[in-house]
Enzyme design. Structure first.
Site, PDB file in Angstrom:
ATOM      1  N   CYS A 180       0.812  -1.195   0.000  1.00 41.72           N
ATOM      2  CA  CYS A 180       0.000   0.000   0.000  1.00 41.72           C
ATOM      3  C   CYS A 180       0.849   1.249   0.000  1.00 41.72           C
ATOM      4  CB  CYS A 180      -0.868   0.008   1.246  1.00 41.72           C
ATOM      5  SG  CYS A 180      -1.755  -1.526   1.487  1.00 41.72           S
ATOM      6  N   GLY A 196      -1.578   1.318  -4.837  1.00 45.81           N
ATOM      7  CA  GLY A 196      -2.828   0.711  -4.406  1.00 45.81           C
ATOM      8  C   GLY A 196      -4.015   1.280  -5.136  1.00 45.81           C
ATOM      9  N   ASN A 223       1.675   0.135   5.546  1.00 43.66           N
ATOM     10  CA  ASN A 223       2.187  -0.520   4.348  1.00 43.66           C
ATOM     11  C   ASN A 223       3.188  -1.569   4.802  1.00 43.66           C
ATOM     12  OD1 ASN A 223       4.662   0.358   1.849  1.00 43.66           O
ATOM     13  ND2 ASN A 223       3.142  -1.252   1.771  1.00 43.66           N
ATOM     14  N   GLY A 224       2.932  -2.815   4.427  1.00 46.31           N
ATOM     15  CA  GLY A 224       3.861  -3.872   4.805  1.00 46.31           C
ATOM     16  C   GLY A 224       3.111  -5.130   5.159  1.00 46.31           C
ATOM     17  N   TYR A 256      10.113  -2.979  -9.691  1.00 43.58           N
ATOM     18  CA  TYR A 256       8.776  -2.787 -10.238  1.00 43.58           C
ATOM     19  C   TYR A 256       7.891  -1.814  -9.459  1.00 43.58           C
ATOM     20  CZ  TYR A 256       3.881  -3.683 -11.261  1.00 43.58           C
ATOM     21  OH  TYR A 256       2.558  -3.523 -11.563  1.00 43.58           O
TER      22      TYR A 256
HETATM   23  P1  AMP Z   1       3.188 -12.046 -15.066  1.00 42.84           P
HETATM   24  O1  AMP Z   1       2.347 -11.762 -16.249  1.00 42.84           O
HETATM   25  O2  AMP Z   1       2.435 -12.771 -13.990  1.00 42.84           O
HETATM   26  O3  AMP Z   1       4.487 -12.704 -15.396  1.00 42.84           O
HETATM   27  O4  AMP Z   1       3.526 -10.648 -14.387  1.00 42.84           O
HETATM   28  C1  AMP Z   1       4.591  -9.893 -14.823  1.00 42.84           C
HETATM   29  C2  AMP Z   1       4.153  -8.519 -15.186  1.00 42.84           C
HETATM   30  O5  AMP Z   1       3.396  -7.939 -14.110  1.00 42.84           O
HETATM   31  C3  AMP Z   1       5.363  -7.662 -15.408  1.00 42.84           C
HETATM   32  O6  AMP Z   1       5.176  -6.996 -16.644  1.00 42.84           O
HETATM   33  C4  AMP Z   1       5.390  -6.703 -14.248  1.00 42.84           C
HETATM   34  O7  AMP Z   1       5.536  -5.394 -14.727  1.00 42.84           O
HETATM   35  C5  AMP Z   1       4.077  -6.865 -13.528  1.00 42.84           C
HETATM   36  N1  AMP Z   1       4.261  -7.194 -12.107  1.00 42.84           N
HETATM   37  C6  AMP Z   1       5.265  -7.820 -11.531  1.00 42.84           C
HETATM   38  N2  AMP Z   1       5.058  -7.962 -10.206  1.00 42.84           N
HETATM   39  C7  AMP Z   1       3.889  -7.404  -9.920  1.00 42.84           C
HETATM   40  C8  AMP Z   1       3.131  -7.196  -8.711  1.00 42.84           C
HETATM   41  N3  AMP Z   1       3.554  -7.619  -7.537  1.00 42.84           N
HETATM   42  N4  AMP Z   1       1.948  -6.558  -8.823  1.00 42.84           N
HETATM   43  C9  AMP Z   1       1.524  -6.129 -10.022  1.00 42.84           C
HETATM   44  N5  AMP Z   1       2.193  -6.295 -11.169  1.00 42.84           N
HETATM   45  C10 AMP Z   1       3.361  -6.923 -11.150  1.00 42.84           C
END
Ligand code: AMP
Length: 472
Positions: A5, A36, A110-111, A251
């Site tokens: 968050c 969030g 957040n955490g 990310y």
């Molecule tokens: P995936 O399609 O499941 O391999 O997710 C990878 C994609 O989602 C990448 O393009 C990242 O930019 C994004 N991503 C990676 N980790 C997260 C996260 N914790 N929450 C939301 N998006 C994520």
């Protein structure tokens, strides 16, 4: 449920208008929207009364001119909440307000605590009653218990001693806004000065948005009290090492934020350069997966001297695909979100750059769509090492079984993605690009080595010493 968050706290000595604090928090939360999208909330305190507005949805969906006008007062806290599961409810939204004999407190967190179950059990055995399953309620119970016995700083210090895990908190008690960061500094939290007072926020972009001045990060183990005049700091815990989350740099944080003294943009660009050093490939163009891969791809293109050309366009109005529950929904969402630019792709050899592969849905789908549009070769380059282990400390990625790299080697992942080659940045390359030594980072999702004991998980504990409690 993991809590990934954004938090903010504002204290104004000289507000311009009666709702200046609320409006400032509205803009600050808007700047933290990427942390969030499920719910948002603001609590304002005035004459010992707290007013809260919270709701499901994006910040501008929850707040408007009208309801922000009701939030009169000079200090308060705010929160945006992220969800990756279907069970999103307003009851889980924050800030959380708790009443007790001594008054009311509000908390934005957040955490993720790793010992919340034990803490909760103990509190329940002492007669505590819980209304939700959230960690934040556990924190509130502990804090209230200590507040009945000690002054604010000591109560928070004693509460911190019992918490294991990650927490960056904004708390409202009496006439103060208090920022608290866990002793390992997993999640970011910083302090800024703004017109009329001070602000604490998860990321520096919130301060920038208010045209404020970034002062510094809140230190791991620090309690910072905003109560009029200059903020008062109590460094209550000191640990030998920190455990800043690497995934914030990869990310989660905004590219224009500065976290723990490191500009996220610079880190991502350096990772892109490192990818050239580690996995150069002879191609016609460098393309990012927008938006998450952009800065990495810029670094790659500059270093490799290969043209940076977009091969995919993002639909600006699609929310992050990751937040949609269920695999089928996720695949539709990827199609909704990204579409190839045919003329840039046809007959081209492309190096396609993204920040991470989690479940593999995005990369697989994109490689396939570029090939369908006539790409000659698609080479994947990824700005993080393979994510093989779950995160217990606040980034909700996926379970171990869902992680595409958890039981495959790199070539196996590349094959599944349908790419002509695949290259992940190395762990050393990542650490060097961040510019913080590995012993001061949490890389649990990459190495399976967590900096705190995770109940029920086999993990190697990094030695940490919480050196005493001084002032406060
Ligand atoms: P995936 O399609 O499941 O391999 O997710 C990878 C994609 O989602 C990448 O393009 C990242 O930019 C994004 N991503 C990676 N980790 C997260 C996260 N914790 N929450 C939301 N998006 C994520």
């Amino acid at each position: 449920m993991q809590e990934k968050c954004g938090v903010v706290g504002v204290f104004l000595d000289e507000p311009k208008e009666e709702n200046h604090a609320a409006i400032s928090m509205y803009y600050a939360l808007f700047a933290l929207q990427h942390r969030g999208q499920e719910s948002a909330g603001i609590v304002i305190s005035k004459d010992k009364n707290m007013r809260i507005i919270k709701g499901m949805g994006l910040v501008p969906e929850v707040f408007n001119e009208h309801n922000l006008g009701d939030l009169k007062g000079t200090f308060g806290i705010g929160h945006v909440r992220y969800s990756t599961t279907g069970g999103s409810k307003l009851e889980n939204g924050q800030p959380l307000i708790v009443e007790y004999r001594g008054g009311r407190i509000a908390i934005a967190h957040n955490g993720n605590l790793v010992n919340s179950k034990e803490l909760r059990k103990k509190l329940e055995s002492e007669g505590g009653i819980f209304l939700s399953t959230s960690d934040t309620e556990v924190i509130a119970h502990l804090l209230v218990k200590e507040l009945m016995k000690s002054d604010i700083t000591n109560a928070i210090r004693k509460m911190m001693r019992q918490l294991v895990g990650s927490y960056s908190l904004a708390i409202l008690i009496d006439d103060t806004v208090i920022a608290v960061r866990d002793p390992l500094g997993f999640k970011p939290l910083c302090l800024g000065e703004m017109e009329g007072g001070y602000i604490v926020a998860s990321e520096s972009v919130a301060i920038d948005t208010l045209d404020g001045k970034f002062i510094r990060d809140i230190k791991p183990g620090e309690i910072l009290i905003l109560g009029g005049g200059r903020p008062v700091s109590h460094q209550v815990y000191k640990s030998q090492h920190t455990a800043h989350c690497v995934f914030e740099y990869i990310y989660f944080a905004r590219t224009d934020s500065v976290l723990n003294g490191k500009m996220v943009y610079d880190v991502r660009r350096r990772i892109g350069e490192t990818l050239v050093n580690e996995h150069a490939v002879d191609v016609d163009i460098v393309s990012p997966v927008p938006d998450s891969g952009v800065t990495f791809a810029i670094g790659y293109a500059i270093k490799s001297k290969i043209d940076y050309i977009e091969s995919l366009i993002k639909n600006r109005y699609s929310s992050r695909t990751f937040i949609l529950p269920g695999q089928e929904m996720r695949e539709i969402a990827v199609r909704l979100k990204l579409n190839p630019v045919c003329s840039n792709v046809k007959d081209k050899k492309i190096v396609l750059i993204d920040d991470s592969i989690v479940r593999g849905t995005t990369a697989k789908r994109i490689v396939n769509s570029l090939k369908l549009k006539g790409a000659k070769e698609v080479h994947l380059r990824i700005g993080s090492p393979p994510i093989r282990y779950p995160c217990y400390l606040g980034i909700d990625m996926a379970t171990r079984g869902e992680l595409i790299a958890s039981n495959r080697d790199v070539e196996g992942v590349g094959k599944l993605m349908g790419s002509d080659s695949i290259g992940y940045v190395s762990t050393d390359g990542l650490v060097e690009s961040i510019g913080i030594s590995s012993e001061n980072l949490c890389m649990g999702c990459l190495t399976g080595i967590y900096p705190v004991q995770i109940p029920g998980e086999k993990c190697v504990i990094r030695q940490l010493t919480l050196a005493g409690v001084a002032r406060g």
